[in-house]
Design a protein around this motif. Structure first.
Motif, PDB file in Angstrom:
ATOM      1  N   SER A   1       0.818  -1.214   0.000  1.00  0.00           N
ATOM      2  CA  SER A   1       0.000   0.000   0.000  1.00  0.00           C
ATOM      3  C   SER A   1       0.850   1.262   0.000  1.00  0.00           C
ATOM      4  O   SER A   1       0.452   2.271  -0.563  1.00  0.00           O
ATOM      5  CB  SER A   1      -0.954   0.003   1.199  1.00  0.00           C
ATOM      6  OG  SER A   1      -0.229  -0.029   2.404  1.00  0.00           O
ATOM      7  N   ARG A   2       2.063   1.189   0.569  1.00  0.00           N
ATOM      8  CA  ARG A   2       2.892   2.401   0.664  1.00  0.00           C
ATOM      9  C   ARG A   2       4.244   2.316  -0.025  1.00  0.00           C
ATOM     10  O   ARG A   2       4.932   3.328  -0.160  1.00  0.00           O
ATOM     11  CB  ARG A   2       3.135   2.733   2.139  1.00  0.00           C
ATOM     12  CG  ARG A   2       1.854   2.956   2.928  1.00  0.00           C
ATOM     13  CD  ARG A   2       2.133   3.283   4.383  1.00  0.00           C
ATOM     14  NE  ARG A   2       2.788   2.164   5.067  1.00  0.00           N
ATOM     15  CZ  ARG A   2       3.441   2.269   6.221  1.00  0.00           C
ATOM     16  NH1 ARG A   2       3.526   3.443   6.824  1.00  0.00           N
ATOM     17  NH2 ARG A   2       3.981   1.216   6.783  1.00  0.00           N
ATOM     18  N   LEU A   3       4.634   1.128  -0.470  1.00  0.00           N
ATOM     19  CA  LEU A   3       5.992   0.924  -0.982  1.00  0.00           C
ATOM     20  C   LEU A   3       6.012   0.269  -2.347  1.00  0.00           C
ATOM     21  O   LEU A   3       5.114  -0.494  -2.690  1.00  0.00           O
ATOM     22  CB  LEU A   3       6.781   0.026  -0.019  1.00  0.00           C
ATOM     23  CG  LEU A   3       6.882   0.449   1.433  1.00  0.00           C
ATOM     24  CD1 LEU A   3       7.534  -0.651   2.254  1.00  0.00           C
ATOM     25  CD2 LEU A   3       7.647   1.756   1.561  1.00  0.00           C
TER      26      LEU A   3
ATOM     27  N   VAL B   1       4.218   7.450  -2.380  1.00  0.00           N
ATOM     28  CA  VAL B   1       3.657   8.796  -2.367  1.00  0.00           C
ATOM     29  C   VAL B   1       4.598   9.836  -2.999  1.00  0.00           C
ATOM     30  O   VAL B   1       4.143  10.745  -3.674  1.00  0.00           O
ATOM     31  CB  VAL B   1       3.223   9.213  -0.938  1.00  0.00           C
ATOM     32  CG1 VAL B   1       4.414   9.372  -0.005  1.00  0.00           C
ATOM     33  CG2 VAL B   1       2.382  10.461  -0.961  1.00  0.00           C
ATOM     34  N   ASN B   2       5.902   9.678  -2.805  1.00  0.00           N
ATOM     35  CA  ASN B   2       6.836  10.679  -3.336  1.00  0.00           C
ATOM     36  C   ASN B   2       7.949  10.099  -4.201  1.00  0.00           C
ATOM     37  O   ASN B   2       8.829  10.825  -4.651  1.00  0.00           O
ATOM     38  CB  ASN B   2       7.441  11.491  -2.192  1.00  0.00           C
ATOM     39  CG  ASN B   2       8.213  10.618  -1.218  1.00  0.00           C
ATOM     40  OD1 ASN B   2       8.526   9.465  -1.498  1.00  0.00           O
ATOM     41  ND2 ASN B   2       8.523  11.187  -0.059  1.00  0.00           N
ATOM     42  N   LYS B   3       7.934   8.775  -4.410  1.00  0.00           N
ATOM     43  CA  LYS B   3       8.940   8.063  -5.231  1.00  0.00           C
ATOM     44  C   LYS B   3      10.360   8.207  -4.677  1.00  0.00           C
ATOM     45  O   LYS B   3      11.338   8.073  -5.396  1.00  0.00           O
ATOM     46  CB  LYS B   3       8.906   8.534  -6.696  1.00  0.00           C
ATOM     47  CG  LYS B   3       7.566   8.365  -7.367  1.00  0.00           C
ATOM     48  CD  LYS B   3       7.229   6.926  -7.527  1.00  0.00           C
ATOM     49  CE  LYS B   3       5.959   6.748  -8.340  1.00  0.00           C
ATOM     50  NZ  LYS B   3       5.378   5.445  -8.179  1.00  0.00           N
ATOM     51  N   GLU B   4      10.479   8.452  -3.380  1.00  0.00           N
ATOM     52  CA  GLU B   4      11.786   8.652  -2.759  1.00  0.00           C
ATOM     53  C   GLU B   4      12.405   7.316  -2.358  1.00  0.00           C
ATOM     54  O   GLU B   4      11.764   6.491  -1.712  1.00  0.00           O
ATOM     55  CB  GLU B   4      11.636   9.540  -1.521  1.00  0.00           C
ATOM     56  CG  GLU B   4      12.948   9.855  -0.858  1.00  0.00           C
ATOM     57  CD  GLU B   4      12.773  10.729   0.375  1.00  0.00           C
ATOM     58  OE1 GLU B   4      13.686  10.711   1.216  1.00  0.00           O
ATOM     59  OE2 GLU B   4      11.746  11.411   0.497  1.00  0.00           O
ATOM     60  N   PHE B   5      13.673   7.115  -2.734  1.00  0.00           N
ATOM     61  CA  PHE B   5      14.444   5.939  -2.349  1.00  0.00           C
ATOM     62  C   PHE B   5      14.660   5.969  -0.840  1.00  0.00           C
ATOM     63  O   PHE B   5      15.118   6.974  -0.294  1.00  0.00           O
ATOM     64  CB  PHE B   5      15.793   5.944  -3.074  1.00  0.00           C
ATOM     65  CG  PHE B   5      16.747   4.877  -2.606  1.00  0.00           C
ATOM     66  CD1 PHE B   5      16.705   3.607  -3.148  1.00  0.00           C
ATOM     67  CD2 PHE B   5      17.698   5.153  -1.627  1.00  0.00           C
ATOM     68  CE1 PHE B   5      17.587   2.620  -2.722  1.00  0.00           C
ATOM     69  CE2 PHE B   5      18.585   4.173  -1.196  1.00  0.00           C
ATOM     70  CZ  PHE B   5      18.525   2.905  -1.748  1.00  0.00           C
ATOM     71  N   ILE B   6      14.313   4.862  -0.156  1.00  0.00           N
ATOM     72  CA  ILE B   6      14.497   4.823   1.296  1.00  0.00           C
ATOM     73  C   ILE B   6      15.398   3.683   1.760  1.00  0.00           C
ATOM     74  O   ILE B   6      15.693   3.584   2.941  1.00  0.00           O
ATOM     75  CB  ILE B   6      13.143   4.772   2.046  1.00  0.00           C
ATOM     76  CG1 ILE B   6      12.337   3.528   1.683  1.00  0.00           C
ATOM     77  CG2 ILE B   6      12.349   6.050   1.804  1.00  0.00           C
ATOM     78  CD1 ILE B   6      11.124   3.291   2.576  1.00  0.00           C
ATOM     79  N   GLY B   7      15.834   2.808   0.846  1.00  0.00           N
ATOM     80  CA  GLY B   7      16.718   1.720   1.234  1.00  0.00           C
ATOM     81  C   GLY B   7      16.459   0.462   0.437  1.00  0.00           C
ATOM     82  O   GLY B   7      16.084   0.535  -0.731  1.00  0.00           O
TER      83      GLY B   7
END
Length: 181
Positions: free
Chosen positions: A7-9, A69-75
């Motif tokens: 849902s979020r990733l 939501v923002n397409k930001e790489f988090i790991g």
């Protein structure tokens, strides 16, 4: 390619644009507190190349993770072939590493749960393991939340004898342990 979506990733192939934030992630002392040391830029580039190689060779690996939501790489979250000398290797390991700003949001649990389902249904793994330094309460908590069971404590052969990180814990889950519906 997107391998998994929650849902979020999104768990996806790596991009060259992930390299700079990956270098920052691996050089962060807080993120790397349960590893022997933070990684240099060169060590991270080598790690990045080995991840890409494992995905190409095996069809699975440590997937780049971004917030939808923002397409930001988090790991990363995904699988790795653990081959160091031990009585439970070689094995398929599930692992994760997320930047500090992503901690405490349930992302590791959410992504790892999706990976387990994918590993058992699409990749046909029969068993999946995870391990961490015994002092890493956060990762042990994720392992329990995703349904893994404690197997044993062990001494990691690749960690310095004098390190507080030498004592590790091993968790396991099999295809028979979860509902694949």
């Amino acid at each position: 390619m997107i391998y998994l979506e929650t849902s979020r990733l999104q768990l996806r192939d790596w991009r060259e644009t992930d390299l700079d934030p990956f270098i920052r992630l691996n050089s962060d002392e807080k993120v790397m507190m349960y590893f022997p040391k933070p990684l240099s830029s060169e060590e991270t580039i080598t790690f990045y190349k080995s991840i890409i190689s494992e995905i190409k060779e095996c069809g699975f690996g440590l997937y780049a993770v971004e917030e939808k939501v923002n397409k930001e790489f988090i790991g990363f979250i995904g699988f790795h072939r653990a081959i160091f000398e031990s009585d439970f290797t070689p094995c398929i390991e599930i692992g994760w590493r997320l930047k500090k700003e992503a901690w405490g949001k349930g992302y590791a649990t959410e992504g790892a749960t999706a990976c387990l389902q994918y590993g058992f249904t699409e990749l046909d793994f029969s068993d999946i393991y995870s391990f961490t330094a015994d002092v890493n309460k956060q990762s042990k908590n994720v392992m329990r939340k995703i349904g893994m069971n404690f197997v044993k404590a062990f001494v990691h052969p690749r960690v310095n004898e004098k390190s507080l990180l030498k004592k590790h814990v091993l968790y396991h889950i099999s295809q028979n342990d979860i509902s694949l519906t």
